[in-house]
Structures are given as C-alpha cells and as structure tokens.
Design a protein around this motif. Structure first.
Motif, mmCIF file in Angstrom:
data_model
loop_
_atom_site.group_PDB
_atom_site.id
_atom_site.type_symbol
_atom_site.label_atom_id
_atom_site.label_comp_id
_atom_site.label_asym_id
_atom_site.label_seq_id
_atom_site.Cartn_x
_atom_site.Cartn_y
_atom_site.Cartn_z
ATOM 1 N N ALA A 150 31.321 50.793 32.145
ATOM 2 C CA ALA A 150 31.962 50.741 33.461
ATOM 3 C C ALA A 150 32.741 49.442 33.653
ATOM 4 O O ALA A 150 32.523 48.457 32.959
ATOM 5 C CB ALA A 150 30.894 50.869 34.550
ATOM 6 N N GLU A 151 33.694 49.485 34.574
ATOM 7 C CA GLU A 151 34.439 48.333 35.077
ATOM 8 C C GLU A 151 35.568 47.841 34.170
ATOM 9 O O GLU A 151 36.268 46.914 34.527
ATOM 10 C CB GLU A 151 33.504 47.162 35.397
ATOM 11 N N ARG A 152 35.749 48.480 32.997
ATOM 12 C CA ARG A 152 36.883 48.047 32.170
ATOM 13 C C ARG A 152 37.462 49.154 31.305
ATOM 14 O O ARG A 152 38.429 48.946 30.568
ATOM 15 C CB ARG A 152 36.516 46.841 31.305
ATOM 16 N N VAL A 153 36.911 50.339 31.349
ATOM 17 C CA VAL A 153 37.414 51.420 30.512
ATOM 18 C C VAL A 153 38.465 52.244 31.265
ATOM 19 O O VAL A 153 38.371 52.433 32.480
ATOM 20 C CB VAL A 153 36.260 52.336 30.044
ATOM 21 N N VAL A 209 30.486 50.471 24.055
ATOM 22 C CA VAL A 209 30.321 49.055 24.387
ATOM 23 C C VAL A 209 30.902 48.169 23.288
ATOM 24 O O VAL A 209 31.551 47.150 23.559
ATOM 25 C CB VAL A 209 28.822 48.738 24.613
ATOM 26 N N ILE A 210 30.674 48.549 22.029
ATOM 27 C CA ILE A 210 31.184 47.757 20.905
ATOM 28 C C ILE A 210 32.713 47.744 20.890
ATOM 29 O O ILE A 210 33.340 46.688 20.743
ATOM 30 C CB ILE A 210 30.652 48.315 19.570
ATOM 31 N N LEU A 211 33.325 48.914 21.065
ATOM 32 C CA LEU A 211 34.774 49.020 20.914
ATOM 33 C C LEU A 211 35.558 48.585 22.153
ATOM 34 O O LEU A 211 36.669 48.070 22.035
ATOM 35 C CB LEU A 211 35.151 50.453 20.530
ATOM 36 N N VAL A 212 34.999 48.794 23.331
ATOM 37 C CA VAL A 212 35.734 48.404 24.539
ATOM 38 C C VAL A 212 35.597 46.919 24.812
ATOM 39 O O VAL A 212 36.453 46.303 25.461
ATOM 40 C CB VAL A 212 35.267 49.232 25.760
ATOM 41 N N GLY A 213 34.529 46.300 24.320
ATOM 42 C CA GLY A 213 34.341 44.865 24.490
ATOM 43 C C GLY A 213 33.725 44.509 25.835
ATOM 44 O O GLY A 213 33.648 45.333 26.748
ATOM 45 N N PRO A 214 33.263 43.257 25.979
ATOM 46 C CA PRO A 214 32.617 42.831 27.231
ATOM 47 C C PRO A 214 33.631 42.618 28.350
ATOM 48 O O PRO A 214 34.827 42.429 28.107
ATOM 49 C CB PRO A 214 31.940 41.512 26.839
ATOM 50 N N ARG A 215 33.122 42.639 29.572
ATOM 51 C CA ARG A 215 33.962 42.344 30.731
ATOM 52 C C ARG A 215 34.440 40.896 30.687
ATOM 53 O O ARG A 215 33.760 40.021 30.141
ATOM 54 C CB ARG A 215 33.177 42.586 32.025
ATOM 55 N N ILE A 216 35.581 40.632 31.259
ATOM 56 C CA ILE A 216 36.127 39.280 31.310
ATOM 57 C C ILE A 216 35.149 38.372 32.050
ATOM 58 O O ILE A 216 34.697 38.678 33.148
ATOM 59 C CB ILE A 216 37.495 39.272 32.010
ATOM 60 N N GLY A 217 34.803 37.264 31.424
ATOM 61 C CA GLY A 217 33.920 36.296 32.061
ATOM 62 C C GLY A 217 32.438 36.609 31.960
ATOM 63 O O GLY A 217 31.620 35.915 32.560
ATOM 64 N N LYS A 400 41.333 54.228 20.982
ATOM 65 C CA LYS A 400 41.718 52.816 21.095
ATOM 66 C C LYS A 400 43.045 52.535 20.423
ATOM 67 O O LYS A 400 43.890 51.788 20.958
ATOM 68 C CB LYS A 400 40.620 51.939 20.496
ATOM 69 N N VAL A 401 43.276 53.134 19.265
ATOM 70 C CA VAL A 401 44.512 52.856 18.517
ATOM 71 C C VAL A 401 45.665 53.770 18.932
ATOM 72 O O VAL A 401 46.788 53.608 18.448
ATOM 73 C CB VAL A 401 44.276 52.983 16.992
ATOM 74 N N ARG A 406 41.045 50.358 27.144
ATOM 75 C CA ARG A 406 40.713 49.307 28.112
ATOM 76 C C ARG A 406 41.862 49.071 29.074
ATOM 77 O O ARG A 406 43.040 49.100 28.695
ATOM 78 C CB ARG A 406 40.381 48.008 27.381
ATOM 79 N N VAL A 407 41.516 48.832 30.340
ATOM 80 C CA VAL A 407 42.528 48.547 31.357
ATOM 81 C C VAL A 407 43.108 47.163 31.126
ATOM 82 O O VAL A 407 42.555 46.359 30.359
ATOM 83 C CB VAL A 407 41.929 48.645 32.781
ATOM 84 N N SER A 408 44.199 46.853 31.803
ATOM 85 C CA SER A 408 44.827 45.543 31.647
ATOM 86 C C SER A 408 43.945 44.452 32.244
ATOM 87 O O SER A 408 43.072 44.704 33.079
ATOM 88 C CB SER A 408 46.187 45.533 32.343
ATOM 89 N N GLU A 409 44.179 43.236 31.816
ATOM 90 C CA GLU A 409 43.409 42.091 32.329
ATOM 91 C C GLU A 409 43.594 41.948 33.838
ATOM 92 O O GLU A 409 42.644 41.646 34.569
ATOM 93 C CB GLU A 409 43.846 40.813 31.613
ATOM 94 N N GLU A 410 44.815 42.159 34.290
ATOM 95 C CA GLU A 410 45.103 42.051 35.733
ATOM 96 C C GLU A 410 44.293 43.065 36.533
ATOM 97 O O GLU A 410 43.689 42.734 37.553
ATOM 98 C CB GLU A 410 46.595 42.279 35.982
ATOM 99 N N HIS A 411 44.282 44.301 36.074
ATOM 100 C CA HIS A 411 43.546 45.348 36.790
ATOM 101 C C HIS A 411 42.045 45.091 36.767
ATOM 102 O O HIS A 411 41.358 45.319 37.763
ATOM 103 C CB HIS A 411 43.853 46.709 36.164
#
Length: 432
Positions: A150-153, A209-217, A400-401, A406-411
């Motif tokens: 959640a929160e970044r996919v 979780v592995i492929l989408v990566g952790p949330r920013i911060g 992914k490819v 993953r959503v943009s950093e801004e979003h």
C-alpha cells in the motif's frame, strides 16, 4: 388402539419417504450453514479494509479503500471465468494441471434449476454455494497482497496482478490439494488454507514488497522511521471483523453443519486467536518495551492464520501453543523484515506468510491424525511457496519493466488520494 406390530409396519412402509425427507433437511441445514459461512468470509473484506486503512497514512485512505473494494469484485469474476475450473478439475489421476471445460460450460450455460443444484458434494450443499464459498477464499488471497504494498503501488499494476494471481496462480496451487492433485495424493494437509490461501497471498505480498521497494523515508541512516496510521480505532474494528469472519472461514471449511465438528473447530479457532494475541503482546513488550497495540492486533491475526491449517485436528492444548508461537513469530518476523529494508505497511508478510508456514508445519507435529506427516507438510509448504513466490515475482517484474508498478515520487509524498481519486478520505468542512 393399534398394536405394536401395526405401528412398526406403518413405520417401515414410510421409511423411504422419511429417508428422503431427512436427506432434504440435511441438505438444507448444511447449505444454510455454508451460505452463512460465505457471508462471514465476505465480511472479512471489510475487516481487511479497516486494518489496511487504519495502519496506512491518512493521505492514502481513499486509495486503500478503493483497492479493498475492487479486489473482491475482480476476485469473484476472475474465479468465475476460469479459477473455479482450474482449482476443481476432477483429476482422473492426481497431477499438476487439468482443466474442466465441461464444468465451465455447466456453470455459464446451465439453467438455475438444473441438476447442478442438487445431489452435489454427496448431498452436502449445492453447486452454487460451493462456488461462492470458494470464490471468497480466492479474493482473500489477493487482499493480503494489497496491504503489504500500500501507499506506493500503481492502481493499474495492482489490478492486473490481482486478475492474474487470483484467476490463474491461486486456483492452480489450490488444485494440487483441494482439487485432488499431487499434494493431496502425497498426504499434504491444509484444512482451511494456512498455506493455500494465507501463505500463497503472503508469498505474493513478499514478491511485491521486494520489487516495489520501501516507501520514501521509511528507512533513513539505518533506522526504521514509523509512519503513523490514519486511524487506530479503525484498525481495531478491522481485526475484530476479521476474527468474526474467521468463524466462517474455518467453520465453513467443515463443509457441513456437523454440530460436533463445527463447534470444535470454532473453539480451536478462538483459542488460537487468543493465544496469538498473548504471544504478540508479550513479545512486543519485551522487544520494544511498550504495550504495542499494533502487535497485539497482528498477534491475534497470526494466531488465526496459524491455527487454520489444522483447526479440525488440533486439540485445545495444541491450539494454545500453536497460536502463542504464531504471536511470537509475527513480531520477530516484522523486526527481521525491517532489518532487510522490506517495507510491509500492515505486516501482511509476517502475519500470513510466516504464520501460515508455521501453522501448516504444525499439522505435522500436533495433528491428532496419525496419517499427517511432518515431511509431507514440509514438501507442501515448499512446493506451494516456490510456485506462489515465483509466479508473483514474475508478474510484478513484467509489470515493472512495462507499465511500471510504482507511483511518482511527487504523488507518493503528497498522497495518492488527491492525485488518483480526486478526493480525500478525511475532510473537515468548517461553515463560514
């Protein structure tokens, strides 16, 4: 006054009709319990929505609720299109793959009053009840993945993943045991899905979780940064709804209204939940030096997941031990994942994968059935895990490819609600 012989003769003459009436009443009773269980499993989606929204950040409330609303829709439709027939193909010889095209035609093109509604499952319940009960299980496996990433996919990537995972991967794995395939022939046992539902969903969550990566911060300078959830009360409500739904999840898996077995399964289920809560509470207290509500809640869910594989073959004493160990494991697993920088928003991997594996293996240790072996359980866990994780990883990697997952950093920083849905989950309007 009629003699005893006359009465006996009348009873014997009425026996065929009496037997038919008893059979019909039994079908009705079993079917009503199965439909009630289906409704209880369905309400678990509201529980998942509450837990995930409660543990997620307020800026992503609508996004999380949207995914939890559309997941059962996709799950039920995809299971109707192909999943049901992949999962229950009626293997002539136990194998790895089969497809029942005759069953597919029967589902879509048979009139409602056709024979598919009676004489099904040895007269235990109807064909339609069986489909709906199993479809709810299928949709649950996808919901597990939702909370972890959640929160970044991206919504688009999640929806495609859900369609493929529920429609193809989950039912294929399920066919190996519940459909009469190779794992069933080998002696692998999973009563209500610690592996076939929960750890399959957990493996999918881990791949995501592995492929989408952790949330920013989330991980800064080697430290884990806590991100406060939107609503603790909503998370608590969600857990209690899931506990309620588990009475249908496990109780319905008896596949009849057998009063002794159903009541026993519900007792074992509750004891596992309670012991899991205690295990999570004590382990979190000694680990974090605080009364951690989140770990208490996940401990309850951990105990429920752990007890599910053998709720019909565990004793009450074993249920307490299995649930307590699950509560310990869910805390240790969450800490370990953070050390690996694997960001799981709601602890889905720890609850469903870690404790699903533990509960399935526990059948080989604590089952009251001497035919259940530790080796068969271990092989079943390994085979299902390899298939679930490998398939989920492949689906997520291709997404992914190609379209990105993953959503943009801004979003992500400003929240997905306003960017993807145009509304916020919590809005306070003050009158001028």
């Amino acid at each position: 006054m009629m003699s005893f012989a006359t009465l006996l003769a009348q009873d014997l003459a009425a026996t065929p009709d009496l037997a038919l009436e008893i059979s019909q009443n039994l079908l009705t009773t079993n079917n009503v319990w199965m439909m009630l269980s289906t409704a209880l499993v369905f309400i678990m989606h509201l529980g998942f929505a509450g837990v995930e929204t409660g543990f997620g950040q307020a800026k992503n409330t609508v996004n999380i609720m949207f995914k939890n609303t559309i997941t059962p829709i996709i799950g039920i439709v995809s299971y109707a299109l192909v999943g049901f027939y992949l999962m229950y193909p009626g293997f002539e010889v136990p194998g790895w793959f089969s497809f029942d095209s005759a069953g597919w035609n029967m589902f879509w093109f048979s009139p409602i009053d056709a024979d598919v509604t009676s004489g099904y499952a040895d007269g235990g319940y109807t064909y339609w009840t069986d489909f709906l009960f199993q479809a709810m299980f299928a949709a649950t496996a996808a919901t597990i993945v939702s909370g972890a990433i959640a929160e970044r996919v991206k919504i688009s990537a999640y929806l495609i993943f859900t369609l493929l995972f529920v429609g193809l991967v989950y039912p294929l794995i399920g066919s190996w045991k519940w459909g009469g395939g190779v794992l069933d022939d080998m002696g692998f046992y999973d009563f209500a899905g610690s592996t076939l539902v929960h750890s399959v969903g957990g493996w999918g969550a881990l791949a995501g979780v592995i492929l989408v990566g952790p949330r920013i911060g989330k991980y800064v300078n080697g430290k884990t940064v806590e991100k406060p959830g939107a609503s603790v009360p909503l998370a608590v409500i969600g857990v209690f709804l899931l506990w309620l739904g588990w009475f249908g999840f496990n109780g319905g898996s008896v596949l009849s209204a057998n009063p002794a077995l159903v009541s026993s399964v519900l007792v074992i289920t509750s004891l596992g939940a309670c012991a899991g809560g205690l295990g999570g509470f004590f382990t979190a207290y000694f680990t974090f030096k605080r009364l951690d509500l989140g770990m208490l809640l996940n401990g309850i869910l951990a105990g429920l997941v752990g007890i599910t594989a053998g709720a019909d073959v565990f004793t009450p004493a074993a249920a307490l031990l299995i649930g307590f160990v699950a509560g310990i494991l869910v805390v240790l697993s969450a800490v370990f994942l953070d050390k690996l920088r694997l960001d799981d928003v709601v602890g889905a991997v720890s609850v469903h994968l870690t404790c699903g594996v533990w509960g399935t293996i526990a059948v080989g240790i604590f089952s009251s059935n001497p035919d259940h072996s530790f080796l068969a359980q271990l092989i079943g866990v390994a085979v299902c895990g390899a298939m679930a994780f490998g398939s989920a990883f492949l689906i997520f990697y291709i997404l992914k490819v190609t379209i990105g997952i993953r959503v943009s950093e801004e979003h992500e920083k400003s929240g997905l609600d306003s960017h993807e849905h145009g509304i916020r989950g919590y809005t306070i309007v003050y009158d001028e």
